[in-house]
Structures are given as structure tokens and as C-alpha cells.
Design an enzyme around this catalytic site. Structure first.
Site, short mmCIF file in Angstrom:
data_model
loop_
_atom_site.label_atom_id
_atom_site.label_comp_id
_atom_site.label_asym_id
_atom_site.label_seq_id
_atom_site.Cartn_x
_atom_site.Cartn_y
_atom_site.Cartn_z
CB SER A 1 5.48 -1.85 12.18
OG SER A 1 4.95 -0.54 12.10
CD GLU B 1 -3.01 5.63 6.62
OE1 GLU B 1 -2.21 5.46 5.08
OE2 GLU B 1 -2.08 4.90 6.81
CG HIS C 1 -5.25 1.25 5.15
ND1 HIS C 1 -4.81 2.79 6.02
CD2 HIS C 1 -4.69 1.04 4.92
CE1 HIS C 1 -4.21 2.25 6.41
NE2 HIS C 1 -3.17 1.41 6.35
CG ASN D 1 -1.45 1.13 1.86
OD1 ASN D 1 -1.66 2.01 0.54
ND2 ASN D 1 -2.43 1.77 2.04
CD GLU E 1 -3.90 -2.78 7.21
OE1 GLU E 1 -2.18 -3.26 7.01
OE2 GLU E 1 -3.96 -1.93 6.58
N GLY F 1 2.82 1.73 11.11
CA GLY F 1 3.32 3.29 10.59
C GLY F 1 3.92 2.95 11.85
CE LYS G 1 -0.40 3.51 4.45
NZ LYS G 1 -0.09 3.01 6.04
P1 PGA Z 1 2.59 0.23 7.23
O1 PGA Z 1 1.53 0.13 7.00
O2 PGA Z 1 3.51 -1.01 7.08
O3 PGA Z 1 3.70 1.16 7.26
O4 PGA Z 1 2.85 -0.67 8.30
C1 PGA Z 1 0.40 -0.93 6.79
C2 PGA Z 1 -0.86 -0.18 5.87
O5 PGA Z 1 -1.58 0.45 6.86
O6 PGA Z 1 -1.49 -0.38 5.30
#
Ligand code: PGA
Length: 252
Positions: free
Chosen positions: A215, A99, A97, A9, A169, A175, A11
Site C-alpha cells: 500500500s 501471492e 511474492h 508490480n 512486504e 492491497g 500483477k
Molecule cells: P500494493 O501491492 O501496493 O497494491 O499493496 C504491493 C505488492 O504486492 O507488491
């Protein structure tokens, strides 16, 4: 039988040229022989979808979308609709997601509409679910995850589940550098599979891929992916450079 999936992803990262270059480098580095039972996906931003699709033509890297609008067209400035994605031959879309849920206020009810719209257009959905740290600390994480699945997915008919992939997730792991332990991931994935089985059937539960996200890095991917109910990962930060993403792909 369900396939393993590694999805990147991206983003709101990468320009046109950077997107194309990254796909080029992934194609160069992927061991095609290892792909019989796994799929590789990347999700660029909308504006970079088309050049990415051209670059990935005839390659094993599937280019997917990060979101879509719940209507087919209309006065929705700044939005992108399902028919625009399918017209470019996009086959898969990420929905829900964290976010999108927190920064863009997407509710479970809205997400149910987006899922319906995606399926109506024969798009496969990677549906993200996850609990915040506060919810985990108060030990309400199972209840929360069950609620997210129920509110956005349990109106679907059993046969529609062939186009649903779940990504668990935990919000506290996205992140942040904090990762769920392999045991925490496995127990939640088992739980998700159990509630799908209870609502539908063991056939639906066993054929649904459940990815872990939060992560995932080259140094922890193998241990997480080795859990029996973890069918791959949704990777953010570590999908932005070819070396790390290839290492993650190779660890499944
Ligand atoms: P990350 O993000 O691997 O940077 O933690 C995962 C995601 O948001 O799908």
C-alpha cells in the site's frame, strides 16, 4: 553504494495496449535528470513483456518479470523459463511474492531453486518476504522474516548477493490500504540488514537494496522512503496509473 529502486508490480492487470500506453506515459513524465541514483522498473504480465520492452527501449524504465519456473525447459504447461526471459533481454525478476507463496503454494525451498535458476542465468532477483498479520500480532515477525531469508537465500555465496534485492512486504499491508508505519518499516529493514551482515559481511549488507512494499501511495511514499534503511519500494495498485506512479517515483 546501493541504488534506490521504485518497481511497479502490475500483477494480472493491463492488456497489451494498456501496458504500452502506461510505459509511454511514464517515459513522458519521468524527470531524467533525477535518475542518477535511482532505478525505475515495471513488471507486466508475461504476455505483455515483449511489447513493453520494445516501448521502453532507450528509456529509463526497466521492464522486469513477475516470476519464472525453476527448470530451463520441459513439460510444464503454462510456465515460463529463465532462458525465455533473458532471450528478450529481461534482466530482473520478482520472486517469492506473497501471492505466489499463498495462492500458488510456493514454498521457501522451491523459491530457493527459483533464485538459483535466476542467478544461473544472470538475472537479478527482487526477492519478496513478509509476515502475516497473525504472525505480527503474536510478535513472531522477526523470527518469520529471518526464516524466510535463511531458507531461500542463505545458501548463496557472498558474491551472488550483488544480484539480490530484497522487498519487505508485510502481507497485511498488500492491497489492503494498511501501510506499515515508517518506524515499523525501518526497524524491519534494519533487522534484515543485520542478519545479512551477520551471515556474510557489512559490505554485503550495506550494498543490498531493501525495498518496502504494501500500500505505498503518493501520500505516504515520501515518509517511508525517507527512512535510512528503506531503499525504495515495490508498488502494486498505485503503479497502475502513470500519475500516481510518477508521484511515488518523485517522492524518493
Ligand atoms: P500494493 O501491492 O501496493 O497494491 O499493496 C504491493 C505488492 O504486492 O507488491
Amino acid at each position: 553504494m546501493r541504488k534506490n529502486i521504485i518497481a511497479g508490480n502490475w500483477k494480472m492487470n493491463k492488456t497489451f495496449q494498456e501496458s504500452v500506453d502506461l510505459i509511454h506515459n511514464l517515459n513522458d513524465g519521468i524527470d531524467q535528470g533525477s535518475l542518477t541514483d535511482k532505478r525505475i522498473m515495471v513488471a507486466p504480465t508475461f504476455v505483455n513483456l515483449y511489447p513493453s520492452l520494445l516501448e521502453s527501449k532507450d528509456s529509463p524504465v526497466e521492464v522486469i518479470a513477475q516470476n519464472l519456473h525453476e527448470e530451463d525447459s520441459g513439460a510444464f504447461t503454462g510456465e515460463v523459463a529463465a532462458p525465455m526471459l533473458t532471450a528478450m533481454d529481461v534482466k530482473t525478476v520478482i520472486l517469492g511474492h506473497s501471492e505466489r507463496r499463498t495462492l500458488f503454494n510456493e514454498s521457501p525451498e522451491l523459491l530457493a531453486k527459483k533464485v538459483d535458476k535466476a542467478l544461473e542465468h544472470d538475472l537479478e532477483v527482487i526477492f519478496c518476504i513478509g509476515e502475516t498479520l497473525k504472525i505480527r500480532k503474536t510478535e513472531n515477525h522477526y523470527l518469520e522474516i529471518a526464516g524466510q531469508v535463511r531458507k531461500s537465500l542463505f545458501h548463496l555465496r557472498a558474491e551472488q548477493w550483488k544480484n539480490i534485492i530484497i522487498a519487505y512486504e508485510p502481507v497485511w499491508a498488500i492491497g489492503t490500504g494498511l501501510t506499515a508505519t515508517p518506524e515499523q518499516a525501518e526497524e524491519m529493514h534494519q533487522f534484515i540488514r543485520r542478519i545479512i551482515e551477520k551471515k556474510y559481511s557489512s559490505e554485503v549488507a550495506e550494498s543490498t537494496s531493501i525495498l518496502y512494499g504494501g500500500s505505498v501511495k503518493p501520500n505516504n511514499a515520501e515518509e517511508i522512503f525517507s527512512q535510512p534503511d528503506v531503499d525504495g519500494g515495490l508498488v502494486g495498485g498505485a503503479s497502475l496509473n502513470a500519475e500516481d506512479f510518477l508521484a511515488i517515483i518523485n517522492s524518493i
